[in-house]
Write an enzyme that holds these catalytic residues in place. Structure first.
Site, PDB file in Angstrom:
ATOM      1  CB  CYS A   2      -0.939   0.087   1.189  1.00 16.08           C
ATOM      2  SG  CYS A   2      -2.078  -1.285   1.298  1.00 16.08           S
ATOM      3  NE  ARG A  27       4.530   1.656  -0.185  1.00 11.56           N
ATOM      4  CZ  ARG A  27       5.493   1.288   0.642  1.00 11.56           C
ATOM      5  NH1 ARG A  27       6.747   1.397   0.279  1.00 11.56           N
ATOM      6  NH2 ARG A  27       5.216   0.826   1.838  1.00 11.56           N
ATOM      7  CD1 TRP A  81      -0.429  -6.153  -3.320  1.00 12.15           C
ATOM      8  CD2 TRP A  81      -0.507  -6.774  -1.182  1.00 12.15           C
ATOM      9  NE1 TRP A  81      -0.096  -7.480  -3.259  1.00 12.15           N
ATOM     10  CE2 TRP A  81      -0.133  -7.894  -1.958  1.00 12.15           C
ATOM     11  CE3 TRP A  81      -0.627  -6.941   0.198  1.00 12.15           C
ATOM     12  CZ2 TRP A  81       0.124  -9.138  -1.414  1.00 12.15           C
ATOM     13  CZ3 TRP A  81      -0.367  -8.187   0.752  1.00 12.15           C
ATOM     14  CH2 TRP A  81       0.016  -9.267  -0.055  1.00 12.15           C
ATOM     15  CG  ASN A 107       1.841   0.571   4.319  1.00 11.94           C
ATOM     16  OD1 ASN A 107       3.004   0.908   4.331  1.00 11.94           O
ATOM     17  ND2 ASN A 107       1.491  -0.655   4.056  1.00 11.94           N
ATOM     18  N   GLY A 108      -0.446  -1.241   6.187  1.00 10.46           N
ATOM     19  CA  GLY A 108      -0.073  -2.159   7.263  1.00 10.46           C
ATOM     20  C   GLY A 108      -1.258  -2.953   7.772  1.00 10.46           C
ATOM     21  CD  GLU A 490      15.862 -13.740  -9.082  1.00 13.17           C
ATOM     22  OE1 GLU A 490      15.380 -14.287  -8.081  1.00 13.17           O
ATOM     23  OE2 GLU A 490      15.481 -12.632  -9.488  1.00 13.17           O
ATOM     24  CE  LYS A 494      12.494 -11.522 -11.050  1.00 13.33           C
ATOM     25  NZ  LYS A 494      13.315 -11.369  -9.890  1.00 13.33           N
ATOM     26  CD  GLU A 497       8.854 -11.660  -9.765  1.00 11.38           C
ATOM     27  OE1 GLU A 497       8.261 -11.063  -8.861  1.00 11.38           O
ATOM     28  OE2 GLU A 497      10.092 -11.666  -9.863  1.00 11.38           O
ATOM     29  CG  HIS A 513      17.152 -38.172  -5.841  1.00  7.57           C
ATOM     30  ND1 HIS A 513      17.518 -39.470  -5.578  1.00  7.57           N
ATOM     31  CD2 HIS A 513      18.305 -37.500  -6.094  1.00  7.57           C
ATOM     32  CE1 HIS A 513      18.842 -39.577  -5.648  1.00  7.57           C
ATOM     33  NE2 HIS A 513      19.337 -38.391  -5.965  1.00  7.57           N
ATOM     34  CE  LYS A 612      11.109  -3.026  -6.500  1.00  6.06           C
ATOM     35  NZ  LYS A 612      11.666  -4.150  -7.265  1.00  6.06           N
TER      36      LYS A 612
HETATM   37  O1  M6R Z   1      12.376  -5.859  -0.511  1.00  2.00           O
HETATM   38  P1  M6R Z   1      12.896  -7.265  -0.387  1.00  2.00           P
HETATM   39  O2  M6R Z   1      14.134  -7.499  -1.148  1.00  2.00           O
HETATM   40  O3  M6R Z   1      13.013  -7.704   1.042  1.00  2.00           O
HETATM   41  O4  M6R Z   1      11.745  -8.154  -1.023  1.00  2.00           O
HETATM   42  C1  M6R Z   1      11.746  -9.540  -0.900  1.00  2.00           C
HETATM   43  C2  M6R Z   1      10.880 -10.165  -1.969  1.00  2.00           C
HETATM   44  O5  M6R Z   1       9.544  -9.751  -1.803  1.00  2.00           O
HETATM   45  C3  M6R Z   1      11.326  -9.759  -3.371  1.00  2.00           C
HETATM   46  O6  M6R Z   1      12.671 -10.093  -3.558  1.00  2.00           O
HETATM   47  C4  M6R Z   1      10.482 -10.439  -4.449  1.00  2.00           C
HETATM   48  O7  M6R Z   1      10.666 -11.817  -4.403  1.00  2.00           O
HETATM   49  C5  M6R Z   1      10.893  -9.871  -5.792  1.00  2.00           C
HETATM   50  N1  M6R Z   1      10.134  -8.689  -6.050  1.00  2.00           N
HETATM   51  C6  M6R Z   1      10.718 -10.819  -6.891  1.00  2.00           C
HETATM   52  O8  M6R Z   1      11.162 -10.254  -8.086  1.00  2.00           O
END
Ligand code: M6R
Length: 617
Positions: A2, A27, A81, A107-108, A490, A494, A497, A513, A612
């Site tokens: 948020c 956010r 969010w 927010n929160g 990773e 990517k 997501e 396995h 984010k």
């Molecule tokens: O702000 P952070 O690095 O702590 O965020 C952790 C994850 O939410 C973040 O790395 C997320 O997995 C990425 N946005 C994925 O691309």
């Protein structure tokens, strides 16, 4: 999670709030809204969906019967969010009190909202949403006695959870009151006008002069000044910092998307992060790491990395480098699991929290768990002034600049670069590498941004071609071994997501396995097969995959001809030290995911259901 924005001053408030929300949309973007003081009432406009829906609703509102907005602006805005309550207009912020005279943007999470709501309803409060946040508006109304600041302070004392909010009242034009507990809130100082937001970009176009809030603080904004207070009302001094970000860095700079721009900024971001820290040929200078002294680095017996998502993957790369070069044992933990274990950790451990945002709730909690057990805590983060930077014993900043795309790219590579620096510094302090080897690794590290530029400049024709051939597939397997395993993880993250395609990522040796049962002729298998001590083992694993008819897409090192016989498609990266190759191998995989998502017509900068900054657990 948020985004909050607020403004008090002489200007028309709506465009300022909207511009701020645009910068905070990363956010959260389920719904958005603004509340604007308009004479004896507060105009509330909210809409479900991204900001284009709010823009339409605002246009409708100003063309319709609503009275004109007064010139003196007092207003708050929010981009959501969802945590509690569905994505509906009623659940969108701002929320308002029963008499509609107090509006809030939050927010929160308010953890005790059920109990509070019961008591407020008993007292006659009428709720209009399913959110936890709405209780704050009613609590402020309950405490309001002609002084919004006092009412916010009193309401704050009733709340349990982690949140930041900004409140406004019809009865106090030109006043905004903010409060912060474990969620970010920053003030932007103008001349005769003030701004507040969840993050600096919310007002960066208007001012670079910022004041950071700490937890358990109240802030009062009036056009002519800003007051910081304790929750008991005691005044607090607060310096004004000047941020050196250019507002243009938050724009796309000619690229189609922020993600693509940020992928292309990676070589510079790594160069910036390494910078003067590796200026000497035979030594790494990490600068001021606060209480993380050289003595401590020489004597720790173990490192534990806590992080989430992509930052966790950076920690996994870091483990390989630290163990290889510095011979310090490293464990890498998913922060959301670690925080609820009873981990064995103590004064001989260095716990490293990794987070691009510096606000990830689970990572902060994991760091606190370790600190309470007596461990020293280092933060690797990209954002100055965040909670993580204040709560750690020392901070190693990455220098990625602002990252707007929700998918982490340049923050990831700078986190990995920070781990390389730390690994080499540990090796130096502990004498784990011979001086000649240390100098060679430093030289290779300094050359890495140049090699990254080569990958980025090489063109994307092959990657785009393969993406075009496979984008309709509904499952991809990613494999790696040794330091290429985190890159497989990773790459898979990517793709899932931003393209919403199911992916799995495995240590290649584990395939037999169980996961190999998933493969058939239609499965694309992406293998991170850059130079490594176990490349021949990985090639055996590729043969196992190919024997099942699966199509192999390899990321391989230039000049490695052996791979030609084992892969259907190859994305090449330049040769470097095997430990450093993750920073090259990740680039084609980011681009691969990017082009697949593009072919599927998806918004890569704002993938569904994500945000984010994840300030909720
Ligand atoms: O702000 P952070 O690095 O702590 O965020 C952790 C994850 O939410 C973040 O790395 C997320 O997995 C990425 N946005 C994925 O691309």
């Amino acid at each position: 999670m948020c985004g909050i924005v607020g403004y008090v001053g002489p200007r028309e408030v709506r465009p300022l709030l909207f511009a701020g929300l645009e910068k905070l949309e990363y956010r959260g973007y389920d719904s958005a809204g603004i509340s604007v003081l308009n004479g004896e009432q507060i105009d509330l406009i909210r809409a479900v969906g991204d900001l284009s829906f709010l823009r339409d609703a605002m246009a409708e509102n100003s063309n319709g019967s609503a009275p004109p907005v007064v010139a003196d602006g007092t207003g708050i805005g929010h981009t959501r969010w969802a945590t509690h309550g569905l994505v509906t207009e009623a659940n969108a912020h701002p929320h308002y009190s029963t008499n509609s005279r107090i509006h809030i943007a939050v927010n929160g999470i308010v953890e005790n909202y059920v109990t509070l709501k019961e008591s407020l309803v008993k007292d006659g409060s009428v709720f209009t949403s399913e959110t936890d946040a709405e209780v704050i508006a009613h609590l402020i109304e309950r405490h309001y006695n002609g002084d919004l600041t006092k009412a916010v302070r009193d309401a704050y004392q009733d709340l349990i959870g982690h949140y930041a909010f900004v409140a406004m009242s019809v009865d106090e034009p030109g006043v905004l009151v903010g409060a912060r507990k474990e969620c970010p809130l920053v003030v932007g100082r103008g001349e005769g006008e003030q701004f507040i937001g969840s993050a600096v970009p919310a007002f960066l176009k208007e001012t670079k002069r910022v004041q950071y809030m700490n937890d358990d603080e109240i802030v009062v904004l009036r056009p002519d000044g800003v007051e910081f207070l304790t929750v008991d009302g005691e005044p607090l001094a607060r310096e004004i910092d000047e941020v050196d970000w250019d507002a243009d860095t938050a724009e796309k700079g000619g690229y189609e998307t922020f993600m693509l721009k940020e992928i292309h900024e990676q070589a510079d971001a790594v160069a910036e992060t390494i910078g003067e820290r590796a200026a000497a040929e035979d030594s790494i200078d990490l600068g001021d790491l606060g209480q993380i002294s050289d003595h401590l680095l020489r004597n720790i017996s173990r490192i534990v990395v806590v992080a989430c998502g992509t930052s966790y993957h950076a920690g996994l790369v870091g483990r390989y480098a630290i163990e290889e070069w510095a011979r310090v044992p490293v464990e890498v933990e998913i922060a959301s699991e670690y925080r609820y274990r009873n981990p064995v950790v103590g004064p001989n451990d260095l716990v490293i929290g990794v987070s691009q945002s510096g606000e990830t709730a689970d990572t902060l909690a994991a760091m606190a768990t370790a600190r309470n057990a007596g461990a020293s805590v280092l933060a690797i983060t990209n954002i100055v002034g965040t909670r993580m930077t204040r709560e750690a014993d020392g901070v190693l900043f990455t220098r990625a600049g602002m990252e707007i795309g929700v998918a982490a790219t340049k923050t990831f590579v700078t986190q990995v670069a920070a781990f390389y620096l730390l690994a080499l510094r540990l090796a130096e302090l502990r004498g784990a590498l011979a001086p000649h080897d240390l100098s060679s690794r430093i030289a290779e590290l300094k050359h890495l941004p140049h090699l990254m530029s080569e990958v980025l400049d090489a063109g994307t024709a092959t990657i785009e071609k393969v993406a075009d051939q496979v984008y309709k597939q509904n499952f991809f397997m990613y494999l790696g071994r040794n330091s290429s395993l985190p890159i497989a993880l990773e790459g898979a993250l990517k793709l899932k997501e931003i393209s919403y395609i199911a992916t799995d990522a495995y240590a290649a040796g584990e395939m037999k396995h169980g996961p190999i049962a998933l493969l058939d002729e239609s499965t694309p298998v992406v293998v991170v097969a850059t130079n490594s001590p176990v490349l021949s083992k990985l090639i055996s694993n590729i043969q196992e995959v190919r024997a099942r008819g699966a199509r192999v897409i390899a990321v391989a090192t230039e000049g490695d001809t052996e791979i030609d016989a084992h892969a259907d498609e190859i994305f090449r990266v330049p040769a470097t030290n095997a430990m450093l190759s993750p920073l090259l191998a990740v680039i084609p995989l980011q681009l691969f995911a990017y082009f697949i998502a593009g072919h599927r017509g998806l918004n890569v900068d704002r993938p569904r259901n994500l945000a984010k900054t994840v300030t909720v657990e």
